[in-house]
Design a protein around this motif. Structure first.
Motif, short mmCIF file in Angstrom:
data_model
loop_
_atom_site.label_atom_id
_atom_site.label_comp_id
_atom_site.label_asym_id
_atom_site.label_seq_id
_atom_site.Cartn_x
_atom_site.Cartn_y
_atom_site.Cartn_z
N MET A 62 0.49 0.03 -5.95
CA MET A 62 1.64 -0.78 -5.63
C MET A 62 1.17 -2.15 -5.16
O MET A 62 0.22 -2.24 -4.38
CB MET A 62 2.47 -0.13 -4.53
N TYR A 63 1.82 -3.18 -5.65
CA TYR A 63 1.62 -4.53 -5.12
C TYR A 63 2.82 -4.84 -4.23
O TYR A 63 3.96 -4.73 -4.66
CB TYR A 63 1.49 -5.56 -6.23
N LEU A 64 2.54 -5.23 -3.00
CA LEU A 64 3.57 -5.55 -2.02
C LEU A 64 3.40 -7.00 -1.60
O LEU A 64 2.34 -7.39 -1.12
CB LEU A 64 3.45 -4.63 -0.81
N LEU A 85 3.56 -5.91 9.68
CA LEU A 85 3.45 -5.17 8.42
C LEU A 85 2.12 -5.45 7.72
O LEU A 85 1.44 -4.53 7.28
CB LEU A 85 4.59 -5.55 7.47
N ALA A 86 1.77 -6.73 7.62
CA ALA A 86 0.54 -7.10 6.93
C ALA A 86 -0.68 -6.47 7.62
O ALA A 86 -1.55 -5.92 6.95
CB ALA A 86 0.40 -8.62 6.86
N LEU A 90 -0.35 -7.86 -1.10
CA LEU A 90 -1.18 -6.73 -0.69
C LEU A 90 -1.26 -5.73 -1.84
O LEU A 90 -0.24 -5.39 -2.45
CB LEU A 90 -0.57 -6.03 0.53
N ASP A 91 -2.47 -5.29 -2.14
CA ASP A 91 -2.68 -4.24 -3.13
C ASP A 91 -2.78 -2.93 -2.37
O ASP A 91 -3.71 -2.74 -1.58
CB ASP A 91 -3.96 -4.52 -3.91
N ALA A 116 -4.51 -1.24 2.33
CA ALA A 116 -4.26 -2.39 1.47
C ALA A 116 -5.42 -3.38 1.49
O ALA A 116 -6.14 -3.51 2.47
CB ALA A 116 -2.98 -3.10 1.89
N ASP A 117 -5.53 -4.10 0.39
CA ASP A 117 -6.42 -5.24 0.29
C ASP A 117 -5.55 -6.49 0.14
O ASP A 117 -4.60 -6.49 -0.67
CB ASP A 117 -7.34 -5.15 -0.92
N LEU A 118 -5.87 -7.53 0.88
CA LEU A 118 -5.19 -8.81 0.74
C LEU A 118 -5.70 -9.48 -0.53
O LEU A 118 -6.89 -9.72 -0.66
CB LEU A 118 -5.46 -9.69 1.95
#
Length: 150
Positions: free
Chosen positions: A1-3, A110-111, A132-133, A142-144
């Motif tokens: 998911m990309y957020l 969240l981040a 975020l991945d 997640a990864d930024l």
């Protein structure tokens, strides 16, 4: 998911917090960031936004530029627990490219929850967005990947 996590645009202080509206600079900054996202490979398919006026206005601007629908979520107001958003994302199995438009301190919380696994939060400028991945939806997963600034 990309957020994608985006803070609302600059808002005026002429009224109570829940009714604050975007300034001209806030509308322009939000449109600028949405246009950058539209030219990227991170374009969302849906936007979730806070029910507060300034976030709804920001989401409407982004929605028009990105051609995606907006859904208001009651758990995206400034002081909400980021865990509520995490729970909603876990239940939403079809969301693979989602943008959240909300407020500080929630967007920062969240981040950092998704990237670092804690809720202390990083600062966001108005109209700033990050990508975020999330291969797995969970704290610290997640990864930024990118950030967009007005």
């Amino acid at each position: 998911m990309y957020l994608l996590v985006m803070r609302h645009g600059e808002a005026g202080w002429h009224t109570v917090d829940q009714e604050r509206e975007l300034t001209e600079a806030g509308r322009n900054g939000s449109a600028m960031v949405a246009r950058q996202i539209a030219r990227s490979s991170w374009r969302p398919r849906e936007i979730w936004c806070s029910p507060l006026v300034r976030a709804r206005q920001t989401a409407a601007i982004a929605s028009e530029i990105l051609n995606c629908r907006v859904t208001e979520k009651l758990f995206l107001t400034p002081e909400d627990d980021p865990g509520l958003c995490l729970d909603a994302l876990l239940e939403e199995s079809s969301a693979n490219r989602l943008m959240i438009v909300s407020h500080m301190p929630l967007v920062g919380a969240l981040a950092t929850l998704f990237v670092d696994g804690h809720r202390r939060g990083i600062p966001f400028m108005t109209s700033q967005a990050v990508v975020l991945d999330l291969p797995v939806v969970g704290p610290g997963c997640a990864d930024l990947k990118a950030q967009f600034l007005p």
